[in-house]
Design a protein around this motif. Sequence first.
Motif, PDB file in Angstrom:
ATOM      1  N   SER A   1       0.811  -1.222   0.000  1.00 52.06           N
ATOM      2  CA  SER A   1       0.000   0.000   0.000  1.00 52.06           C
ATOM      3  C   SER A   1       0.844   1.272   0.000  1.00 52.06           C
ATOM      4  O   SER A   1       0.315   2.370  -0.160  1.00 52.06           O
ATOM      5  CB  SER A   1      -0.927   0.014   1.210  1.00 52.06           C
ATOM      6  OG  SER A   1      -0.167   0.131   2.398  1.00 52.06           O
ATOM      7  N   GLY A   2       2.147   1.130   0.241  1.00 59.01           N
ATOM      8  CA  GLY A   2       3.022   2.304   0.245  1.00 59.01           C
ATOM      9  C   GLY A   2       3.429   2.788   1.615  1.00 59.01           C
ATOM     10  O   GLY A   2       3.912   3.917   1.759  1.00 59.01           O
ATOM     11  N   LYS A   3       3.291   1.952   2.635  1.00 61.21           N
ATOM     12  CA  LYS A   3       3.660   2.366   3.998  1.00 61.21           C
ATOM     13  C   LYS A   3       5.144   2.689   4.096  1.00 61.21           C
ATOM     14  O   LYS A   3       5.534   3.720   4.647  1.00 61.21           O
ATOM     15  CB  LYS A   3       3.292   1.282   5.019  1.00 61.21           C
ATOM     16  CG  LYS A   3       1.816   0.944   5.099  1.00 61.21           C
ATOM     17  CD  LYS A   3       1.490   0.029   6.270  1.00 61.21           C
ATOM     18  CE  LYS A   3       2.195  -1.303   6.254  1.00 61.21           C
ATOM     19  NZ  LYS A   3       1.829  -2.144   5.079  1.00 61.21           N
ATOM     20  N   THR A   4       5.979   1.793   3.577  1.00 63.84           N
ATOM     21  CA  THR A   4       7.425   2.009   3.676  1.00 63.84           C
ATOM     22  C   THR A   4       7.859   3.213   2.845  1.00 63.84           C
ATOM     23  O   THR A   4       8.714   4.004   3.276  1.00 63.84           O
ATOM     24  CB  THR A   4       8.191   0.749   3.213  1.00 63.84           C
ATOM     25  OG1 THR A   4       7.696  -0.394   3.918  1.00 63.84           O
ATOM     26  CG2 THR A   4       9.680   0.896   3.504  1.00 63.84           C
ATOM     27  N   THR A   5       7.271   3.372   1.683  1.00 57.83           N
ATOM     28  CA  THR A   5       7.575   4.546   0.851  1.00 57.83           C
ATOM     29  C   THR A   5       7.218   5.827   1.586  1.00 57.83           C
ATOM     30  O   THR A   5       7.958   6.822   1.539  1.00 57.83           O
ATOM     31  CB  THR A   5       6.807   4.469  -0.480  1.00 57.83           C
ATOM     32  OG1 THR A   5       7.196   3.289  -1.176  1.00 57.83           O
ATOM     33  CG2 THR A   5       7.091   5.689  -1.346  1.00 57.83           C
ATOM     34  N   PHE A   6       6.085   5.807   2.281  1.00 62.83           N
ATOM     35  CA  PHE A   6       5.686   6.973   3.074  1.00 62.83           C
ATOM     36  C   PHE A   6       6.722   7.262   4.164  1.00 62.83           C
ATOM     37  O   PHE A   6       7.100   8.421   4.392  1.00 62.83           O
ATOM     38  CB  PHE A   6       4.317   6.726   3.698  1.00 62.83           C
ATOM     39  CG  PHE A   6       3.939   7.715   4.768  1.00 62.83           C
ATOM     40  CD1 PHE A   6       3.671   9.039   4.451  1.00 62.83           C
ATOM     41  CD2 PHE A   6       3.860   7.321   6.101  1.00 62.83           C
ATOM     42  CE1 PHE A   6       3.330   9.959   5.439  1.00 62.83           C
ATOM     43  CE2 PHE A   6       3.518   8.226   7.088  1.00 62.83           C
ATOM     44  CZ  PHE A   6       3.251   9.556   6.758  1.00 62.83           C
TER      45      PHE A   6
ATOM     46  N   SER B   1       3.097  10.121  -2.395  1.00 60.51           N
ATOM     47  CA  SER B   1       4.427  10.256  -1.794  1.00 60.51           C
ATOM     48  C   SER B   1       5.379  11.097  -2.623  1.00 60.51           C
ATOM     49  O   SER B   1       6.432  11.518  -2.146  1.00 60.51           O
ATOM     50  CB  SER B   1       5.037   8.868  -1.549  1.00 60.51           C
ATOM     51  OG  SER B   1       4.339   8.222  -0.502  1.00 60.51           O
ATOM     52  N   ARG B   2       5.026  11.350  -3.883  1.00 61.79           N
ATOM     53  CA  ARG B   2       5.831  12.251  -4.706  1.00 61.79           C
ATOM     54  C   ARG B   2       5.473  13.709  -4.456  1.00 61.79           C
ATOM     55  O   ARG B   2       6.162  14.608  -4.939  1.00 61.79           O
ATOM     56  CB  ARG B   2       5.627  11.914  -6.182  1.00 61.79           C
ATOM     57  CG  ARG B   2       6.084  10.504  -6.562  1.00 61.79           C
ATOM     58  CD  ARG B   2       5.759  10.190  -7.997  1.00 61.79           C
ATOM     59  NE  ARG B   2       6.158   8.831  -8.359  1.00 61.79           N
ATOM     60  CZ  ARG B   2       5.908   8.264  -9.536  1.00 61.79           C
ATOM     61  NH1 ARG B   2       5.253   8.955 -10.469  1.00 61.79           N
ATOM     62  NH2 ARG B   2       6.296   7.023  -9.777  1.00 61.79           N
ATOM     63  N   ASP B   3       4.404  13.922  -3.726  1.00 60.87           N
ATOM     64  CA  ASP B   3       3.932  15.270  -3.402  1.00 60.87           C
ATOM     65  C   ASP B   3       4.270  15.552  -1.941  1.00 60.87           C
ATOM     66  O   ASP B   3       3.621  15.044  -1.033  1.00 60.87           O
ATOM     67  CB  ASP B   3       2.426  15.362  -3.632  1.00 60.87           C
ATOM     68  CG  ASP B   3       1.837  16.695  -3.197  1.00 60.87           C
ATOM     69  OD1 ASP B   3       2.612  17.660  -3.017  1.00 60.87           O
ATOM     70  OD2 ASP B   3       0.612  16.768  -3.016  1.00 60.87           O
ATOM     71  N   SER B   4       5.289  16.350  -1.712  1.00 54.25           N
ATOM     72  CA  SER B   4       5.753  16.602  -0.349  1.00 54.25           C
ATOM     73  C   SER B   4       4.679  17.255   0.515  1.00 54.25           C
ATOM     74  O   SER B   4       4.657  17.055   1.733  1.00 54.25           O
ATOM     75  CB  SER B   4       7.008  17.484  -0.371  1.00 54.25           C
ATOM     76  OG  SER B   4       6.722  18.743  -0.991  1.00 54.25           O
ATOM     77  N   ALA B   5       3.775  18.012  -0.111  1.00 58.44           N
ATOM     78  CA  ALA B   5       2.725  18.672   0.665  1.00 58.44           C
ATOM     79  C   ALA B   5       1.784  17.648   1.303  1.00 58.44           C
ATOM     80  O   ALA B   5       1.354  17.813   2.457  1.00 58.44           O
ATOM     81  CB  ALA B   5       1.928  19.632  -0.224  1.00 58.44           C
ATOM     82  N   SER B   6       1.468  16.568   0.591  1.00 58.07           N
ATOM     83  CA  SER B   6       0.573  15.547   1.144  1.00 58.07           C
ATOM     84  C   SER B   6       1.258  14.771   2.261  1.00 58.07           C
ATOM     85  O   SER B   6       0.630  14.406   3.256  1.00 58.07           O
ATOM     86  CB  SER B   6       0.072  14.602   0.050  1.00 58.07           C
ATOM     87  OG  SER B   6       1.127  13.817  -0.476  1.00 58.07           O
ATOM     88  N   VAL B   7       2.568  14.529   2.116  1.00 53.61           N
ATOM     89  CA  VAL B   7       3.338  13.869   3.177  1.00 53.61           C
ATOM     90  C   VAL B   7       3.407  14.784   4.393  1.00 53.61           C
ATOM     91  O   VAL B   7       3.196  14.359   5.538  1.00 53.61           O
ATOM     92  CB  VAL B   7       4.752  13.512   2.695  1.00 53.61           C
ATOM     93  CG1 VAL B   7       5.568  12.901   3.839  1.00 53.61           C
ATOM     94  CG2 VAL B   7       4.696  12.558   1.516  1.00 53.61           C
ATOM     95  N   GLY B   8       3.682  16.062   4.156  1.00 55.23           N
ATOM     96  CA  GLY B   8       3.793  17.026   5.240  1.00 55.23           C
ATOM     97  C   GLY B   8       2.508  17.195   6.022  1.00 55.23           C
ATOM     98  O   GLY B   8       2.531  17.385   7.237  1.00 55.23           O
ATOM     99  N   ALA B   9       1.367  17.115   5.339  1.00 54.41           N
ATOM    100  CA  ALA B   9       0.079  17.263   6.017  1.00 54.41           C
ATOM    101  C   ALA B   9      -0.146  16.132   7.013  1.00 54.41           C
ATOM    102  O   ALA B   9      -0.648  16.352   8.131  1.00 54.41           O
ATOM    103  CB  ALA B   9      -1.049  17.293   4.990  1.00 54.41           C
ATOM    104  N   ILE B  10       0.237  14.923   6.630  1.00 57.13           N
ATOM    105  CA  ILE B  10       0.089  13.785   7.547  1.00 57.13           C
ATOM    106  C   ILE B  10       1.075  13.903   8.702  1.00 57.13           C
ATOM    107  O   ILE B  10       0.741  13.628   9.859  1.00 57.13           O
ATOM    108  CB  ILE B  10       0.289  12.462   6.786  1.00 57.13           C
ATOM    109  CG1 ILE B  10      -0.772  12.325   5.690  1.00 57.13           C
ATOM    110  CG2 ILE B  10       0.220  11.272   7.742  1.00 57.13           C
ATOM    111  CD1 ILE B  10      -0.556  11.144   4.760  1.00 57.13           C
TER     112      ILE B  10
END
Length: 244
Positions: A59-64, A217-226
């Motif tokens: 699901s992308g947990k490690t990538t996150f 995960s290619r969008d730093s804004a979405s990672v930063g929000a979490i």
Amino acid sequence: MINEINTNTRLESNPTLNPTSIKVAKRILSLNDQKANELRAYYKAHNLYVINLMSSPGSGKTTFLESLSAYEDFRFCVLEGDLQTNRDAERLEQKGVSAYQITTGEACHLEAVMVEQGLAELGKRCDVGSYEYLIIENVGNLVCPASYDLGAALNVVFLSTPEGDDKVLKYPSMFLCADVVVVSKADLCEVFGFRIDRVREDLARLKKDVPLFVLNSRDSASVGAIKEFFVQCKNEGFYSAHIF
């Protein structure tokens, strides 16, 4: 048959018998629950805010977590759970993240005793108490991890776009334990016809007011929000009320 009736009658009329019924019940997972409570005490003593990541495989947990490692203001260590190999822990170590891989063999979930043992091993590699966050990346499975309390403060469920937008009501036990849901690989929504609104509606039917994040995960804004949501939960002292 007549003897049985006579026997029952004699028992019911016997003044020396105590008719009080006793209910005997014990949770099957009580040993895990006890160990989870011990883990909570450990987390508190080491000032660790613990986040349990659950999802299907891939699901992308490690990538996150790799993306999360770029934030210097978010110091975390990781316990990885998989049936075999150390690949996920190695990926994170290459990003400078202190991580230990728990290999479960055939078990499709992590249990509290596994986390306890994993913490002991992680402690040989780093000073666990020097981190603010411990992230447990559970074994990829949308069923079994929902039954095992790991003492975490925050339970996070990832739902990746390629899996389909119908999983919330198909796997209710998993999403009932979620304190937050993350739709990952969101850049593929159009490709797979994934409807985020459907996920939001199904969540509302199952468990109201669960925060929903959309992650690419290619969008730093979405990672930063979490990441900021995790920080907010810690600062506000949020602790999951879910009973496994």
